[in-house]
Design a protein around this motif. Structure first.
Motif, short mmCIF file in Angstrom:
data_model
loop_
_atom_site.label_atom_id
_atom_site.label_comp_id
_atom_site.label_asym_id
_atom_site.label_seq_id
_atom_site.Cartn_x
_atom_site.Cartn_y
_atom_site.Cartn_z
N ILE A 76 -3.61 0.89 4.23
CA ILE A 76 -2.81 0.05 3.33
C ILE A 76 -3.39 -1.36 3.26
N TYR A 77 -3.77 -1.90 4.41
CA TYR A 77 -4.39 -3.23 4.43
C TYR A 77 -5.67 -3.22 3.61
N ALA A 78 -6.49 -2.19 3.78
CA ALA A 78 -7.76 -2.11 3.05
C ALA A 78 -7.53 -2.03 1.55
N TYR A 79 -6.56 -1.24 1.13
CA TYR A 79 -6.29 -1.07 -0.30
C TYR A 79 -5.76 -2.38 -0.90
N GLU A 80 -4.81 -3.01 -0.20
CA GLU A 80 -4.20 -4.22 -0.74
C GLU A 80 -5.16 -5.40 -0.73
N ASN A 81 -6.18 -5.35 0.09
CA ASN A 81 -7.14 -6.44 0.17
C ASN A 81 -8.46 -6.10 -0.52
N ASN A 82 -8.40 -5.08 -1.39
CA ASN A 82 -9.48 -4.77 -2.33
C ASN A 82 -10.82 -4.39 -1.67
N TYR A 83 -10.74 -3.68 -0.56
CA TYR A 83 -11.96 -3.12 0.00
C TYR A 83 -12.39 -1.93 -0.87
N ASP A 84 -13.69 -1.72 -0.97
CA ASP A 84 -14.21 -0.62 -1.78
C ASP A 84 -14.14 0.71 -1.03
N TYR A 85 -14.32 0.65 0.28
CA TYR A 85 -14.29 1.85 1.13
C TYR A 85 -13.59 1.51 2.43
N ALA A 86 -13.08 2.54 3.09
CA ALA A 86 -12.54 2.39 4.43
C ALA A 86 -13.08 3.52 5.30
N ILE A 87 -13.41 3.19 6.53
CA ILE A 87 -13.88 4.20 7.46
C ILE A 87 -13.06 4.10 8.74
#
Length: 237
Positions: A76-87
Motif C-alpha cells: 500500500i505504501y509503495a502504491y500510494e507513493n508512486n513506486y513503479d515496482y515492489a519486491i
C-alpha cells in the motif's frame, strides 16, 4: 528513473534486519533506484529501535498483523507513493539482494509478477525434505486448479508491477500470502514467471514452520487456497 520499493516484513528480526537493509542499500544500477521499506510487525525485540537507526523507511505496525498484513502494508505504501515496482525481501536474510536486478530485468520486459525460485536450478539452500515435499504438493495443486506451474510457490522473493500493486492494494491474503497469492494473480490474469535464484539459510530469527506443524500447515494452506479461489471466482460472477 524507475523506482523500486523493497518491502521487508520484519517480526523479531533484530539479528538480521540491519544486514538485509544494508545489502539493499549497496545495490547500484543505472536502470533503477531502490528504497528499503521495513514493516515492523509489532516485534517484541529490538527490531523497531534498529530500523529507525538504519537507512530505510521504517513502518511500525501498532499490532501484529502477520506476514500477509505486514507485506500488504508495504505494498500500500509503495502504491500510494508512486513506486513503479515492489519486491518482497524477507527480513531473515534468506533472499539474495544481489539478484534483485535479475528479477527487475525480467519483469520490466513483459511480466506483471516475477518469482525467485530455488528449485529451477536446485542451487543454494533447498529447505528441509518435508518442506520440499509440501512445496511440490502445492505446485501440483496449482497446476490442477489453475493450470499454472510455479515450482516455488512459497517463495516470498517476488517482484510485482503497478498493475499487480493495484490488486494487492485492494486485497491480499493474510495468513498464507505466498501460495494463496498465486491464485489471486492467476485469476486476475497477471503474467507470471519464475527465475532461478540462489537462496541462503535464514540469518536470524525463528521460522514459523517446524517439523511438528508441517502437516497441519499443508492442510490449512490447502483450505486457504481453495477459499481464495472460490472467493475470487464468486466475486467475479
Amino acid at each position: 528513473m524507475i523506482r523500486i520499493a523493497a518491502i521487508i516484513p520484519a517480526y523479531n528480526e533484530e539479528k538480521s534486519i540491519a544486514k538485509v537493509v544494508r545489502s539493499i542499500r549497496k545495490i547500484q544500477s543505472s536502470k533503477f533506484v531502490i528504497d528499503a521499506i521495513v514493516v515492523n510487525d509489532s516485534s517484541n525485540d529490538n527490531t523497531s529501535e534498529i530500523i529507525h537507526a538504519l537507512p530505510c523507511i521504517p513502518l511500525d505496525l501498532p499490532i501484529n498483523l502477520g506476514i500477509g498484513g505486514a507485506v500488504q502494508t508495504g505494498f500500500i505504501y509503495a502504491y500510494e507513493n508512486n513506486y513503479d515496482y515492489a519486491i518482497q525481501v524477507d527480513g531473515d536474510g534468506q533472499h539474495p539482494s544481489d539478484q534483485i536486478e535479475k528479477l527487475f530485468l525480467v519483469i520490466h520486459s513483459q511480466f506483471d509478477v516475477v518469482i525467485g525460485s530455488r528449485f529451477i536450478e536446485n542451487e543454494g539452500f533447498q529447505s528441509t525434505k518435508l518442506r520440499r515435499l509440501g512445496i511440490k504438493y502445492f505446485m501440483l495443486l496449482n497446476k490442477v486448479i489453475l493450470n499454472v506451474k510455479i515450482t516455488d510457490c512459497t517463495s516470498g522473493f517476488r517482484m510485482i508491477n503497478r498493475k499487480a500493486l493495484k490488486i494487492v492494494y485492494d486485497y491480499y491474503p493474510d495468513e498464507y500470502p505466498e501460495p494463496e497469492s498465486i491464485v489471486l494473480f492467476s485469476l486476475n490474469n497477471l503474467r507470471m514467471v519464475e527465475v532461478p535464484v540462489v537462496m541462503k539459510q535464514r540469518q536470524g530469527g525463528v521460522s514459523s514452520i517446524n517439523f511438528v506443524s508441517s502437516i497441519y500447515y499443508m492442510i490449512k494452506v490447502t483450505l486457504a487456497i481453495f477459499y481464495t479461489f472460490i472467493r475470487i471466482k464468486f466475486r467475479r460472477k
